[in-house]
Structures are given as C-alpha cells and as structure tokens.
Write a protein that holds these residues in place. Structure first.
Motif, PDB file in Angstrom:
ATOM      1  N   UNK A 140     -34.949 -28.386 -20.426  1.00 42.78           N
ATOM      2  CA  UNK A 140     -35.405 -28.498 -21.812  1.00 42.78           C
ATOM      3  C   UNK A 140     -34.201 -28.485 -22.753  1.00 42.78           C
ATOM      4  N   UNK A 141     -33.261 -27.578 -22.476  1.00 46.99           N
ATOM      5  CA  UNK A 141     -32.063 -27.494 -23.315  1.00 46.99           C
ATOM      6  C   UNK A 141     -31.229 -28.779 -23.224  1.00 46.99           C
ATOM      7  N   UNK A 142     -31.057 -29.318 -22.019  1.00 43.81           N
ATOM      8  CA  UNK A 142     -30.257 -30.540 -21.859  1.00 43.81           C
ATOM      9  C   UNK A 142     -30.893 -31.707 -22.621  1.00 43.81           C
ATOM     10  N   UNK A 143     -32.225 -31.713 -22.679  1.00 42.64           N
ATOM     11  CA  UNK A 143     -32.910 -32.787 -23.398  1.00 42.64           C
ATOM     12  C   UNK A 143     -32.844 -32.577 -24.907  1.00 42.64           C
ATOM     13  N   UNK A 144     -32.729 -31.304 -25.311  1.00 41.37           N
ATOM     14  CA  UNK A 144     -32.689 -30.990 -26.745  1.00 41.37           C
ATOM     15  C   UNK A 144     -31.590 -29.963 -26.988  1.00 41.37           C
ATOM     16  N   UNK A 145     -30.328 -30.388 -26.966  1.00 41.77           N
ATOM     17  CA  UNK A 145     -29.182 -29.471 -27.051  1.00 41.77           C
ATOM     18  C   UNK A 145     -29.152 -28.589 -28.294  1.00 41.77           C
ATOM     19  N   UNK A 146     -29.863 -28.979 -29.345  1.00 46.20           N
ATOM     20  CA  UNK A 146     -29.870 -28.144 -30.553  1.00 46.20           C
ATOM     21  C   UNK A 146     -30.669 -26.859 -30.315  1.00 46.20           C
ATOM     22  N   UNK A 148     -30.661 -24.146 -28.413  1.00 54.16           N
ATOM     23  CA  UNK A 148     -29.887 -23.301 -27.489  1.00 54.16           C
ATOM     24  C   UNK A 148     -30.678 -22.111 -26.969  1.00 54.16           C
ATOM     25  N   UNK A 149     -31.774 -21.785 -27.649  1.00 56.96           N
ATOM     26  CA  UNK A 149     -32.627 -20.681 -27.202  1.00 56.96           C
ATOM     27  C   UNK A 149     -33.080 -20.894 -25.764  1.00 56.96           C
ATOM     28  N   UNK A 154     -33.053 -19.767 -19.859  1.00 61.56           N
ATOM     29  CA  UNK A 154     -32.640 -20.162 -18.506  1.00 61.56           C
ATOM     30  C   UNK A 154     -31.774 -19.065 -17.888  1.00 61.56           C
ATOM     31  N   UNK A 155     -30.854 -18.531 -18.687  1.00 64.46           N
ATOM     32  CA  UNK A 155     -29.977 -17.462 -18.207  1.00 64.46           C
ATOM     33  C   UNK A 155     -30.781 -16.213 -17.861  1.00 64.46           C
ATOM     34  N   UNK A 172     -21.843 -17.985 -19.854  1.00 60.82           N
ATOM     35  CA  UNK A 172     -20.519 -18.421 -20.316  1.00 60.82           C
ATOM     36  C   UNK A 172     -20.667 -19.610 -21.262  1.00 60.82           C
ATOM     37  N   UNK A 173     -21.575 -20.532 -20.927  1.00 57.78           N
ATOM     38  CA  UNK A 173     -21.816 -21.675 -21.796  1.00 57.78           C
ATOM     39  C   UNK A 173     -22.342 -21.207 -23.158  1.00 57.78           C
ATOM     40  N   UNK A 174     -23.259 -20.233 -23.139  1.00 55.04           N
ATOM     41  CA  UNK A 174     -23.792 -19.690 -24.390  1.00 55.04           C
ATOM     42  C   UNK A 174     -22.685 -19.044 -25.223  1.00 55.04           C
ATOM     43  N   UNK A 175     -21.828 -18.291 -24.549  1.00 55.19           N
ATOM     44  CA  UNK A 175     -20.721 -17.619 -25.232  1.00 55.19           C
ATOM     45  C   UNK A 175     -19.789 -18.655 -25.871  1.00 55.19           C
TER      46      UNK A 175
END
Length: 428
Positions: A140-146, A148-149, A154-155, A172-175
């Motif tokens: 879902x995030x990859x399809x809608x990168x804005x 980030x929630x 996922x984490x 790490x990506x979130x950070x």
C-alpha cells in the motif's frame, strides 16, 4: 536492387506494426471478457515488441498490462508488483509526452488497488497473520508513497510476526524519511451518551457539533512515534548483538531531539536490554528530573529498586507514584508486595524454632512481627482492590492474610469475592 530492399524494409515495419496492434487487441479482448490468464499471456507476447512501439502504443500497452496482471485484485503478489511498475512506467511516459490520456485511469486504478490491499492488510492483521499484513501494508505504501503511515504499520506487523530483519529495514526507512507519525485528533462529546468520541477529521467533527449531536469539541496532537521507531531499531540491533549500532542509533536521535523524554526512556530501555542496569537507573533518574510529575517513571524506578533488593527505596518511589496518581493500582499492589517480601524470612525463622521456653517466646515475638507486616500491607491491598475490583491477586492475598490473622468474617467475605472472580474468569 536498392528499390527492392526498400520495399522489403517497408513490409517488415508494417508487419511489426500489425503484430503490435494484434497483441494489444488480444489483451483488450481478454480483459473485456475478464479472462485475465489470456490477457496476461497476450501482454507477455506484446512485451517482446515494445521496443518497436511508438509512445502512444506504449502508454496503452502499459495500462492494459497493469490490468491484466492485477486481475481485478486476484493477481499474485509478484504480478501485482509488476502491475504497479507498469502503471509507474505509464505515468512517467505520458508525463514526458505531455499528453495524459491514460494517467487519470491509472490513478483511479492505483486508488482501487490501494483500497483493496489496505482491506486485505487489515484482514490479515486482524487474523494475526502478521507476515502477510506486513507485506500488504508495505505494498500500500509503495503504491501511495505519501501515506508513510502504512510503512509504519508494515514495520509494526513485522515486529509482531516476529520478523526483525524486515522490521529493521522498514524502521530504518521510516527514520531516513523523517517520519514521526504525529497527527491531530479531533474529539467531541456525544450529547446522547455523554461519551467523548474521536472523529476522522475536523470537518466531520465540526459538522456534528453544529448539528448539536456532539458538544465540547477539542483537539489534541498525538505523540510523535520517533522515539518508538528509534527504540525498536536499537532493540533489534541489541537482539542481533550489534550493541554499538544500537547505541549509535539512540545517540543520533537524542542529538537531534535532546529534550524528547520518549527518546530518553527508549535509551534507558536499550541499556536495560543490554543488562546495564546502572546506566538504566541513571537515565531513568534523569527522566524524572525532566518530568517530575510522571507517575510511571517513579513506578519504574520503584520496580528497579525492588529488583535490586532495596525495599525502602522501592516503597519511596511507589509512594511518589501514587502521590502523583492516586489511582495507580499497580503501585499500591507493588507496595504491598515489597512489604510482604519480608514475611517469608519471618516464617522461616518461626519454623526453625524448637519447643523450649525461649523458643516459644521467640515464636510469639516473630508472630507479632508477622502480624505487623500483614497489617501494614492490608491498606494497600484493599486500595488496589477498591480501584480494580477484578484484581484477583490482591483479593487472594487479602483472603490468606485474613485467614492467618484469624479474622474469620473478613476471610469469608474475601473468599466469596475470590470464588466469584474465578467463576467469571472461567465463564461460569
């Protein structure tokens, strides 16, 4: 001869163009009949001809290919990943062309895909299938990168699995994205029930207040998730034996946010996880200086002191916790636990005595000492039970104390309560 060659070349180009159109038409026909297997096969065949397609044909092909692979939500994860890539290729191409014929449709399709995967991710999480939930939230995030929630979800799912390697990558990506997760929450009290409710957005809340269905509107920003993210990165590093990386992650975060109490507590937890209790205590004390009215901090210091065998210090911290929060049930319970901790030693001494006159005198002295221990603990246990009437541990302890003290009426009353709690716990 040159003229003949030219004719042959023209015929070859025409043949390629005809083949391209045929393959694209085959995809369209299969999609029209919802025959996604054939559509996928036709898209695969057309893929080999993409080098000879003009931009207009490529754009159409990318859109049809995405539909074929997505298969109305039934495609495999690998196929859907490829479908997402195909839509991205389409948008990039039309952006360069300056003509957005299929981009709007692609955006609508992406929205549908996001909603489908979000539903599937939530279903997997509800079923505690955290591995699948993590992959779907990530998608879902990859399809809608804005959004980030969803990477944060996922984490969290990966941690619940537990799949710490994957979770570490997400965190790490979130950070690196600078994600903190803080958001404004909109509240109002339901006029009919008197309960405060949380609204999805300000407009909905304001409309309900205006309609007089709710009252007392208020807004509150949620706490930042930065501390949690960095803490989890550090704790995963600790679990992998990478203590230096763990402390490095915490140091970086603290440097950027020196006044963040959450990060300070997270660092303390990392040291506790590493077995460095002294440093943990130092950081906890630093935290209480920064936030002296935090009952939980005082309580945790009490736990630490109790585990270290320092009963007086433990009680001091627990009493500070209840002074700040008079309804802190666990603090009352733990005060009683610390007080009663000395009972075992007294009973051991009593059991070791003989039958001489001196032993009998000593026995009576010890018995009186034990009674005083019980009497000191009783008010804290009663308060814990008053605040939480399902606190079966407090009820059982009180029942046993009343029995030892010979207070028959109170013993019977407490036994009835314990039996009722046990019956309720067993579904009877």
């Amino acid at each position: 001869m040159k003229k003949l060659m030219t004719i042959v070349l023209v015929m070859a180009v025409t043949s390629f163009s005809f083949a391209q159109k045929n393959e694209i038409k085959a995809i369209e026909k299969a999609l029209k009949n919802s025959n996604y297997a054939d559509a996928k096969s036709a898209a695969s065949a057309a893929q080999g001809l993409i080098g000879n397609m003009d931009d207009k044909s490529k754009a159409k092909f990318y859109y049809l290919k995405a539909q074929a692979l997505y298969a109305n939500g039934n495609g495999s994860d690998a196929d859907i990943d490829e479908a997402i890539t195909s839509l991205e290729n389409l948008k990039d191409l039309e952006s360069k062309m300056g003509k957005l014929k299929y981009t709007q449709k692609a955006n609508e399709m992406t929205t549908g895909m996001v909603n489908t995967f979000l539903t599937k991710a939530n279903e997997a999480f509800t079923k505690k299938d955290y591995k699948v939930a993590a992959k779907r939230f990530e998608k879902v995030y990859r399809m809608s990168p804005k959004d980030t929630l969803y990477l944060y979800y996922a984490a969290s799912s990966a941690v619940s699995e537990p799949d710490y390697e994957t979770a570490l990558d997400y965190y790490i990506e979130l950070k690196n994205l600078g994600y903190n997760g803080a958001e404004m929450n909109y509240y109002a009290t339901n006029v009919e029930t008197g309960e405060e409710e949380n609204f999805s957005d300000k407009a909905s809340r304001d409309f309900s207040v205006k309609a007089k269905l709710h009252k007392l509107p208020r807004e509150k920003k949620s706490a930042s998730k930065t501390a949690e993210i960095v803490k989890n990165i550090a704790l995963i590093y600790v679990s992998q034996g990478e203590n230096e990386k763990a402390l490095g992650a915490m140091a970086d975060a603290r440097k950027e946010n020196p006044d963040d109490i959450g990060l300070l507590l997270s660092e303390a937890n990392v040291y506790l996880k590493m077995g460095n209790r002294e440093r943990f205590k130092e950081l906890m004390e630093e935290a209480t200086e920064k936030d002296p009215n935090n009952a939980e901090l005082q309580y945790n210091l009490g736990v630490l002191a109790a585990e270290g065998g320092n009963s007086e210090e433990a009680i001091k911290y627990y009493e500070k916790a209840v002074a700040i929060n008079p309804n802190y049930v666990d603090a009352y319970t733990n005060i009683a636990v610390v007080i009663l901790d000395g009972e075992a030693k007294i009973v051991e001494e009593m059991n070791a005595l003989g039958t001489s006159k001196a032993d009998n005198i000593k026995y009576d002295e010890l018995k009186e000492k034990r009674t005083k221990v019980y009497e000191k603990a009783i008010p804290y246990l009663e308060k814990a039970l008053e605040l939480k009437n399902t606190n079966i541990d407090a009820a059982r302890t009180l029942m046993n104390i009343y029995s030892a003290l010979g207070e028959t009426a109170k013993f019977k009353e407490m036994r009835t309560k314990v039996e009722a709690m046990e019956a309720s716990a067993n579904g009877n």
